[in-house]
Each structure stands twice: as structure tokens, then as C-alpha cells.
Write a protein that holds these residues in place. Structure first.
Motif, PDB file in Angstrom:
ATOM      1  N   PRO A 219       0.945  -1.303   0.004  1.00  0.00           N
ATOM      2  CA  PRO A 219      -0.081   0.042  -0.028  1.00  0.00           C
ATOM      3  C   PRO A 219       0.824   1.294  -0.033  1.00  0.00           C
ATOM      4  O   PRO A 219       1.797   1.349   0.627  1.00  0.00           O
ATOM      5  CB  PRO A 219      -0.837  -0.054   1.398  1.00  0.00           C
ATOM      6  CG  PRO A 219      -0.827  -1.352   1.575  1.00  0.00           C
ATOM      7  CD  PRO A 219       0.593  -2.207   1.102  1.00  0.00           C
ATOM      8  N   GLU A 220       0.366   2.315  -0.940  1.00  0.00           N
ATOM      9  CA  GLU A 220       0.847   3.663  -0.719  1.00  0.00           C
ATOM     10  C   GLU A 220       0.349   4.469   0.377  1.00  0.00           C
ATOM     11  O   GLU A 220       0.920   5.478   0.580  1.00  0.00           O
ATOM     12  CB  GLU A 220       0.657   4.127  -2.114  1.00  0.00           C
ATOM     13  CG  GLU A 220       1.439   3.334  -3.462  1.00  0.00           C
ATOM     14  CD  GLU A 220       0.765   3.918  -4.650  1.00  0.00           C
ATOM     15  OE1 GLU A 220       0.072   4.577  -4.583  1.00  0.00           O
ATOM     16  OE2 GLU A 220       1.380   3.294  -5.708  1.00  0.00           O
ATOM     17  N   ARG A 221      -0.800   4.222   0.639  1.00  0.00           N
ATOM     18  CA  ARG A 221      -1.669   4.978   1.885  1.00  0.00           C
ATOM     19  C   ARG A 221      -2.484   4.100   2.680  1.00  0.00           C
ATOM     20  O   ARG A 221      -3.045   3.075   2.145  1.00  0.00           O
ATOM     21  CB  ARG A 221      -2.452   5.989   1.001  1.00  0.00           C
ATOM     22  CG  ARG A 221      -3.242   7.062   2.071  1.00  0.00           C
ATOM     23  CD  ARG A 221      -3.807   8.265   1.117  1.00  0.00           C
ATOM     24  NE  ARG A 221      -4.640   8.259  -0.107  1.00  0.00           N
ATOM     25  CZ  ARG A 221      -6.035   7.760   0.151  1.00  0.00           C
ATOM     26  NH1 ARG A 221      -6.264   7.968   1.483  1.00  0.00           N
ATOM     27  NH2 ARG A 221      -6.703   7.561  -0.838  1.00  0.00           N
ATOM     28  N   ILE A 222      -2.336   4.371   3.853  1.00  0.00           N
ATOM     29  CA  ILE A 222      -3.314   3.490   4.698  1.00  0.00           C
ATOM     30  C   ILE A 222      -4.294   4.407   5.787  1.00  0.00           C
ATOM     31  O   ILE A 222      -3.707   5.330   6.153  1.00  0.00           O
ATOM     32  CB  ILE A 222      -2.367   2.986   5.909  1.00  0.00           C
ATOM     33  CG1 ILE A 222      -1.360   2.050   5.106  1.00  0.00           C
ATOM     34  CG2 ILE A 222      -3.038   2.097   6.791  1.00  0.00           C
ATOM     35  CD1 ILE A 222       0.064   1.580   5.680  1.00  0.00           C
ATOM     36  N   GLU A 223      -5.370   4.136   5.775  1.00  0.00           N
ATOM     37  CA  GLU A 223      -6.377   4.644   6.734  1.00  0.00           C
ATOM     38  C   GLU A 223      -6.990   3.664   7.745  1.00  0.00           C
ATOM     39  O   GLU A 223      -7.330   2.442   7.204  1.00  0.00           O
ATOM     40  CB  GLU A 223      -7.699   5.254   5.859  1.00  0.00           C
ATOM     41  CG  GLU A 223      -7.381   6.385   4.917  1.00  0.00           C
ATOM     42  CD  GLU A 223      -8.602   6.587   4.146  1.00  0.00           C
ATOM     43  OE1 GLU A 223      -9.830   5.888   4.071  1.00  0.00           O
ATOM     44  OE2 GLU A 223      -8.506   7.380   3.145  1.00  0.00           O
ATOM     45  N   LEU A 224      -6.776   4.164   9.043  1.00  0.00           N
ATOM     46  CA  LEU A 224      -7.031   3.039  10.027  1.00  0.00           C
ATOM     47  C   LEU A 224      -7.997   3.684  10.935  1.00  0.00           C
ATOM     48  O   LEU A 224      -7.603   5.028  11.131  1.00  0.00           O
ATOM     49  CB  LEU A 224      -5.610   2.898  10.881  1.00  0.00           C
ATOM     50  CG  LEU A 224      -5.571   1.824  12.043  1.00  0.00           C
ATOM     51  CD1 LEU A 224      -5.964   0.505  11.492  1.00  0.00           C
ATOM     52  CD2 LEU A 224      -4.138   2.184  12.702  1.00  0.00           C
ATOM     53  N   CYS A 225      -9.109   3.172  11.150  1.00  0.00           N
ATOM     54  CA  CYS A 225     -10.110   3.505  12.117  1.00  0.00           C
ATOM     55  C   CYS A 225     -10.369   2.407  13.002  1.00  0.00           C
ATOM     56  O   CYS A 225     -10.459   1.242  12.772  1.00  0.00           O
ATOM     57  CB  CYS A 225     -11.517   3.724  11.148  1.00  0.00           C
ATOM     58  SG  CYS A 225     -12.939   4.365  12.174  1.00  0.00           S
ATOM     59  N   VAL A 226     -10.226   2.836  14.367  1.00  0.00           N
ATOM     60  CA  VAL A 226     -10.206   1.729  15.337  1.00  0.00           C
ATOM     61  C   VAL A 226     -10.893   2.518  16.623  1.00  0.00           C
ATOM     62  O   VAL A 226     -10.999   3.600  16.854  1.00  0.00           O
ATOM     63  CB  VAL A 226      -8.827   1.627  16.022  1.00  0.00           C
ATOM     64  CG1 VAL A 226      -8.140   0.741  14.898  1.00  0.00           C
ATOM     65  CG2 VAL A 226      -8.095   2.942  16.405  1.00  0.00           C
ATOM     66  N   SER A 227     -11.518   1.758  17.514  1.00  0.00           N
ATOM     67  CA  SER A 227     -12.072   1.959  18.719  1.00  0.00           C
ATOM     68  C   SER A 227     -11.279   2.704  19.777  1.00  0.00           C
ATOM     69  O   SER A 227     -10.069   2.418  19.531  1.00  0.00           O
ATOM     70  CB  SER A 227     -12.976   0.947  19.181  1.00  0.00           C
ATOM     71  OG  SER A 227     -12.034  -0.420  19.403  1.00  0.00           O
TER      72      SER A 227
ATOM     73  N   SER B 212     -13.160   4.991  15.541  1.00  0.00           N
ATOM     74  CA  SER B 212     -14.520   4.299  15.212  1.00  0.00           C
ATOM     75  C   SER B 212     -15.762   4.837  16.254  1.00  0.00           C
ATOM     76  O   SER B 212     -15.444   4.902  17.298  1.00  0.00           O
ATOM     77  CB  SER B 212     -14.304   2.906  15.339  1.00  0.00           C
ATOM     78  OG  SER B 212     -15.642   2.303  15.376  1.00  0.00           O
ATOM     79  N   GLU B 213     -16.713   4.820  15.541  1.00  0.00           N
ATOM     80  CA  GLU B 213     -18.049   5.443  16.350  1.00  0.00           C
ATOM     81  C   GLU B 213     -18.900   4.112  16.765  1.00  0.00           C
ATOM     82  O   GLU B 213     -19.769   4.352  17.536  1.00  0.00           O
ATOM     83  CB  GLU B 213     -18.828   6.126  15.511  1.00  0.00           C
ATOM     84  CG  GLU B 213     -18.182   7.613  15.042  1.00  0.00           C
ATOM     85  CD  GLU B 213     -18.028   8.292  16.087  1.00  0.00           C
ATOM     86  OE1 GLU B 213     -18.925   8.498  17.145  1.00  0.00           O
ATOM     87  OE2 GLU B 213     -16.700   9.007  16.273  1.00  0.00           O
ATOM     88  N   ALA B 214     -18.217   2.995  16.422  1.00  0.00           N
ATOM     89  CA  ALA B 214     -18.982   1.754  16.850  1.00  0.00           C
ATOM     90  C   ALA B 214     -19.148   1.739  18.202  1.00  0.00           C
ATOM     91  O   ALA B 214     -17.926   1.939  19.081  1.00  0.00           O
ATOM     92  CB  ALA B 214     -18.302   0.489  16.532  1.00  0.00           C
ATOM     93  N   ARG B 215     -20.057   0.969  19.161  1.00  0.00           N
ATOM     94  CA  ARG B 215     -20.292   0.916  20.307  1.00  0.00           C
ATOM     95  C   ARG B 215     -19.524  -0.212  21.014  1.00  0.00           C
ATOM     96  O   ARG B 215     -19.092  -0.255  22.175  1.00  0.00           O
ATOM     97  CB  ARG B 215     -21.776   0.701  20.916  1.00  0.00           C
ATOM     98  CG  ARG B 215     -22.355   1.920  20.846  1.00  0.00           C
ATOM     99  CD  ARG B 215     -24.241   1.788  21.439  1.00  0.00           C
ATOM    100  NE  ARG B 215     -23.918   1.034  22.874  1.00  0.00           N
ATOM    101  CZ  ARG B 215     -24.043   1.643  23.941  1.00  0.00           C
ATOM    102  NH1 ARG B 215     -23.546   2.941  23.944  1.00  0.00           N
ATOM    103  NH2 ARG B 215     -24.078   1.014  24.873  1.00  0.00           N
ATOM    104  N   CYS B 216     -19.196  -1.170  20.163  1.00  0.00           N
ATOM    105  CA  CYS B 216     -18.340  -2.316  20.239  1.00  0.00           C
ATOM    106  C   CYS B 216     -17.024  -1.824  20.710  1.00  0.00           C
ATOM    107  O   CYS B 216     -16.198  -0.827  20.002  1.00  0.00           O
ATOM    108  CB  CYS B 216     -18.055  -3.173  19.162  1.00  0.00           C
ATOM    109  SG  CYS B 216     -17.159  -4.724  19.747  1.00  0.00           S
TER     110      CYS B 216
END
Length: 422
Positions: A44-52, A118-122
């Protein structure tokens, strides 16, 4: 014993007591990164990470193994991408060469990694989106460390599993866990059904504790305990468990056998029982049966809390260890139950502020509470229903503490994360 319960408990032990290299949250991020690269079919040249928030909390301050002491989310996801083996799951970073390490340094310098919450409640949510030219790929892990629910390569869906963004559930077998049946199962289990996984737990977790006691890792809590308080079994039980965490949180490149998704909980549930088994000179079979008690009690205590929360999981594992040691002393359901209740009354409320060196000290405290809870009952003392959060009956007390940890401490969790991100 009821065949359904017997098979369920075997399933749980085999599902839970698995090896992991390094702290399991950054390793899960690395695993997601390795899967994303595989789906992309290119670096990958670019990474988007979305985490709780709990992933942010547990990755921020702990060393990612095989990265020359680096920490953080960018390190974890890039290590998985550069040299992770997705087939190894929680041992994704187990085999790394010096040349690959140099490649990681260069990749971290040139690659854009964005991190959002992340907006997830988990409390356990990892989403990785990667790009190379016109190509993209996406991976999501939610609920626990290897629960891959979605993999996409461009518009093509590779994996799609149903999931919820609320608090994630466990397989039905976990609803059958209760202390009475746990003690019965420990008594009746066929050793051939459990020996392999328990031998591995003994071998791996003892080895990393030895590294913590002989190497220079973290705050050196295990060494400090032995130097300050001597070599009695009570102190060794705390010191060996703390030393395992010292090493694991601070870059030791040895695997551990985890419990409830946590290496620290796997260490805490096992090493004190191993220390006491040697002290008491019991048979290997008795040790196996005591480890069954400690592991399954820990899992029962964590069942309704979830794998990540503001409640330090070492408290649950310390109670499990106390229960296992009570079994070594000849305890049955009554003794094990009172040990658990006493321990929960002592230490519940200890917060989880992420994975880092101080986990070793918290583990020492949790093991101490488990031992005190056991010795209280041996000496005819106990906490009763109505004493604070203690409720009449061991299952009712466990459920009350679970409610406290899962629901009552939710805002505490948010405040911890806010403090850590200032």
C-alpha cells in the motif's frame, strides 16, 4: 458429567488458550494490516486506520514485537503490512529478519497513515483501508482479536460475516459456564483432552516469565518483588506473573498462551498456579486440573464484561488464579466460590489504562488479592452478600461485578481515553 457441558468447556479451552506474540491489540492491528495487503495484492501507498477508543488505549504505550522497540498504531499496521504472515493470526509478526526491519523503517518514513476513531459501540473495532494507485482493499475485525467480518478487494467481497457494532456476543457455549460445573469439569476431564493445550500454556508462559526475571524489561516488577519480599510461594506467585508481563509489554519476542484474548490474563491465570503446584509437590495431573479451574473461572468472570473495558482484566485472572490454587489445596466448589467472591470484593474497580509497563504491577496486586481471598476462607473469614458490591451467591456476585465493569465503568473508559490522548 452432562456431555453438552463437557464438550462446551473443551471447546472454550481450545478456543481461548491459543498462542500470541506480543500484546494482542497491536498484534490484531498488524493482523488486519497483513490481511489488507494480501487483499490489495500490492504494497500500500496510503493507509487509513479506523479503530475504537480501547484499541487506541491498548496500542499507544506498548512495544510492538520485532520492530526494534517501536510503539503505536502506525508501527503495528505497517509491520503487519511489510512482513506480517496473515496465516499465523496472533503470531503474525513471529518471523522477521534484519533486512525486513530495515524495510519497515523506510516504509514508515514514506507512507501516509491516517488514524481516526471508530463510532461503533463495540469496544473492539479495527478497520484498515489501503490504497495503491487505483486499487484499494478493506479489512474489518470486530468483537475480538481474530473475528474478521469483512475483507474487500476493490468492489469484490472476499469475506462477509454478520456482526453487530454494539457489544459483541460470544458463542453459545459460553452461556453454559458456571462455577459449580467448572469444578466438576476439572474433576472429570480426561487428561488426554486437555494436556496439549495446558502443556503449551505451562511451557510458553514459564519461559517468558524467566525472561522477565533475568532480562531488563519494563519496570522490573518481578525482580523488585523477589528482592524486596523474599522467596516465599506467595511472593513468587506474584513475581513470576509480573515478570511475564514485564517481558511481554516491553518487547520480549516470545509467545504466550492467552486467556480471554489477553496475554496478561493468560499469564496471571497460569503462573501463580504453576508456582504453587511446585511448592506443594502435587502431581502433574493435579496441576492440569487446577489450571482448568483457573482458566475457566477467568473466562467466566470475563464473559459478560467483554475483552476490552475500563475494568482491569487482571482482576478476573487473579481471582481465577486464587480459585486454581484453592483447588490445589483440596478445595471444591465451596472453597473456590468463596475465594472468587472474596477476591472480587477486594480488587474490583482497578482500572485498565492500556497496555504498558505498569500492567506488571497491577498483575502482582491482582494475584495478591486472589491469594488473600483464598487465605481468608481457609481462616474462616469471608465477605457476605450486602457487603458493598457482594451479592449472595457466587454467580450473582460475578454478574453484579460484570454489570459494574461493562456498564457502570463506560464513562470511566471514555475519561481514561481522553486523559491518554491529551
Amino acid at each position: 458429567m452432562n456431555e453438552r457441558i463437557y464438550n462446551a468447556y473443551l471447546f472454550i479451552l481450545h478456543r481461548e488458550l491459543v498462542p500470541a506474540m506480543g500484546c494482542t491489540e497491536p498484534i490484531s492491528v498488524a493482523y488486519a494490516g497483513a490481511l489488507a495487503k494480501k487483499a490489495l495484492g500490492a504494497l500500500p501507498e496510503r493507509i487509513e486506520l479506523c479503530v475504537s477508543g480501547n484499541i487506541i488505549k491498548n496500542v499507544k504505550s506498548v512495544i510492538v514485537p520485532h520492530t526494534n522497540g517501536r510503539k503505536g498504531l502506525s508501527t503495528a499496521v505497517c509491520a503487519g503490512i511489510v512482513f506480517g504472515d496473515p496465516e499465523r493470526e496472533l503470531e503474525v509478526l513471529s518471523d522477521v529478519s534484519e533486512e525486513q526491519l530495515k524495510t519497515l523503517d523506510a516504509y514508515l518514513e514514506k507512507t501516509e497513515v491516517s488514524v481516526t476513531r471508530s463510532e461503533a459501540r463495540c469496544p473492539f473495532d479495527i478497520q484498515v483501508r489501503v490504497f495503491s494507485g487505483e486499487k484499494s482493499a478493506f479489512v474489518r475485525i470486530i468483537g475480538d482479536h481474530t473475528n474478521v467480518v469483512e475483507i474487500r478487494s476493490g468492489d469484490k467481497t472476499i469475506v462477509s460475516k454478520p456482526y453487530t457494532e454494539e457489544l459483541s456476543g460470544l458463542p453459545e457455549e459460553y452461556t453454559l459456564l458456571n462455577i459449580a460445573d467448572i469444578v466438576d469439569f476439572a474433576e472429570e476431564a480426561k487428561i488426554a483432552d486437555v494436556a496439549d493445550i495446558l502443556d503449551r500454556q505451562i511451557e510458553y508462559n514459564t519461559a517468558i516469565a524467566e525472561q522477565g526475571l533475568t532480562g531488563k524489561f519494563g519496570a522490573g516488577i518481578g525482580k523488585i518483588l523477589l528482592d524486596s519480599y523474599g522467596n516465599a510461594a506467595q511472593n513468587r506467585a506474584k513475581a513470576w506473573a509480573a515478570a511475564g508481563s514485564d517481558a511481554r509489554m516491553n518487547g520480549c519476542e516470545l509467545p504466550v498462551v492467552i486467556n480471554s484474548g489477553s496475554g496478561n490474563q493468560g499469564i496471571t491465570a497460569s503462573l501463580p498456579v504453576i508456582v504453587y503446584a511446585k511448592e506443594l509437590g502435587v502431581t502433574q495431573e493435579k496441576l492440569y486440573r487446577a489450571l482448568i479451574v483457573s482458566n475457566l473461572v477467568t473466562i467466566r468472570l470475563k464473559r459478560e464484561i467483554g475483552c476490552l473495558s475500563a475494568y482491569c482484566g487482571a482482576t478476573s485472572a487473579g481471582a481465577g488464579a486464587g480459585a486454581g490454587i484453592s483447588y490445589l489445596y483440596g478445595g471444591g466448589f465451596r472453597e473456590v466460590s468463596h475465594t472468587i467472591v472474596n477476591t472480587l470484593a477486594i480488587n474490583s474497580g482497578m482500572i485498565c489504562d492500556g497496555a504498558k509497563s505498569s500492567c506488571a504491577a497491577k498483575i502482582a496486586s491482582a494475584v495478591g488479592a486472589g491469594l488473600l481471598g483464598m487465605y481468608m476462607y481457609i481462616n474462616g473469614k469471608e465477605f457476605f452478600g450486602g457487603d458493598g458490591i457482594v451479592v449472595k451467591g457466587v454467580e450473582n456476585t460475578i454478574d453484579a461485578v460484570s454489570d459494574l465493569a461493562r456498564d457502570g465503568m463506560r464513562e470511566t473508559d471514555e475519561e481514561i481515553i481522553r486523559i491518554m490522548l491529551r
